[in-house]
Design an enzyme around this catalytic site. Sequence first.
Site, short mmCIF file in Angstrom:
data_model
loop_
_atom_site.label_atom_id
_atom_site.label_comp_id
_atom_site.label_asym_id
_atom_site.label_seq_id
_atom_site.Cartn_x
_atom_site.Cartn_y
_atom_site.Cartn_z
N GLU A 55 0.92 -1.19 -0.61
CA GLU A 55 0.23 0.21 0.12
C GLU A 55 1.18 1.28 0.05
OE1 GLU A 55 -1.83 -2.54 3.69
OE2 GLU A 55 0.06 -2.84 2.20
N CYS A 78 -2.45 -3.05 8.18
CA CYS A 78 -2.30 -3.07 8.99
C CYS A 78 -2.63 -1.84 9.95
CB CYS A 78 -0.61 -3.56 9.12
SG CYS A 78 1.17 -1.99 9.02
N CYS A 87 -0.24 1.45 8.24
CA CYS A 87 -0.82 1.56 6.57
C CYS A 87 -1.46 2.37 6.15
CB CYS A 87 -0.95 0.43 5.98
SG CYS A 87 0.89 -0.88 5.18
N ALA A 157 10.44 -37.70 -5.23
CA ALA A 157 10.18 -37.92 -6.97
C ALA A 157 10.36 -39.60 -6.89
CB ALA A 157 11.77 -37.45 -7.17
N SER A 171 19.59 -42.25 -6.53
CA SER A 171 18.07 -41.47 -7.01
C SER A 171 18.37 -40.25 -8.00
CB SER A 171 17.59 -40.96 -5.25
OG SER A 171 18.56 -39.82 -4.74
N TRP A 173 19.82 -39.13 -11.49
CA TRP A 173 18.74 -38.69 -11.43
C TRP A 173 16.88 -39.25 -11.83
CZ3 TRP A 173 18.97 -34.66 -8.43
CH2 TRP A 173 20.24 -34.08 -8.54
N THR A 199 19.31 -39.61 4.27
CA THR A 199 19.91 -38.32 3.49
C THR A 199 21.09 -38.13 3.21
OG1 THR A 199 17.11 -38.42 2.81
CG2 THR A 199 18.39 -37.16 2.00
N LEU A 207 20.72 -28.51 0.03
CA LEU A 207 20.06 -28.22 0.02
C LEU A 207 20.33 -26.66 -0.49
CD1 LEU A 207 18.61 -30.62 3.32
CD2 LEU A 207 18.44 -31.28 0.55
N GLY A 299 13.79 -38.84 3.74
CA GLY A 299 13.80 -39.88 3.20
C GLY A 299 12.08 -40.30 3.97
#
Length: 369
Positions: A55, A78, A87, A157, A171, A173, A199, A207, A299
Amino acid sequence: MMGDYHEHFMKKCLSLALRGYGKVHPNPMVGAVIVKNGMIVARGYHRRYGGDHAEVEALKKAGEKAREATLYVTLEPCNHHGKTPPCTTAIEQAGIRKVIYAVDDPNPVVTGNGKKRLQKAGIDVESGILETEAVQLNEYFFFAMRSKLPFVILKAATTLDGYIADSRSRSKWITGEAARGYVQHLRNGVDAVLVGANTVRKDNPRLTVHAKTERQPYRIILDGTLITSASANVYNDQFRQQTIVVCAKTKRNRVKIKQLEQKGVTVLAYKSTKSILPLRRIMRDLWKRKITSILVEGGESVFRQFIENKLYAKGLFFIAPKIIGGGIPVVSGINRSLRHAYNLNDVKSKMYGDDVLIEGYSELYGKYI
């Protein structure tokens, strides 16, 4: 007709809000437009945490054109001091005649107070325009505010026959580049990525978000007995201070805990029975740390814990057109009958290259959204 008129401008606001994806945590994405004589005179969106709200950005761009105009915004303005002033004060001072917003803010500090403040100032206020779409835009924020838990997404996946890795734990891919690119997009929008100790041991992942971004998600490792190596990437790269290890509070773990903490890694240790971590309490504590959305990437034992404890809000399952006939299943050890299977609701599917994404919501999601 008037409803269509308002929806037209609210759709503009929703589109603008999306530009803040991955940049405004822990705030929600918000977009705003200022309309005068049927024309948009200014646009704004929340660009980054600590910066101007949507805003205010729109009002600054509009200047004197804001006087007697209508402000459209995706979330209730807010009325409190946080990183920025209220705001509502900026709206009043700008001379806005009417405010139309999509949905009330679920934050108890805000809910209803912004609307009351504007009405008290003589500004006409209307809400509920594209409310469902506005909630979906910020489902992480709404869920976390109402449940006091992070919005947990289970992402996997798998092959056609349900495996996340072959018999040698490989894994890479299963899915193609398009699916993996979408996972990067997801990581960029959540507060944390979570995996189990196995994992980390088998894949040694980072990650992280690969593309240039203003922030990286936290990396959360569930490792009850601290079997992960202190040399793992998540404990040694430039983002190691974004790593949180969750373990059991035992004498055996003390030395490893100290070693990890000296690296700058955060360690959360919990009393546990047979090294079974209290997952619900952990989620509450992460929420208190302003971690409001978590992408769980494996996992199988970690998936089982979240499913059995009913602590996930959404499931995302990429299915690749591959059959390997054996390996590591996406989840095991639950053994429920078809009649009592855990179900996803509001299921949708989408193609990413040759891979199919199946996504849906849990019962927990329906409880709070």
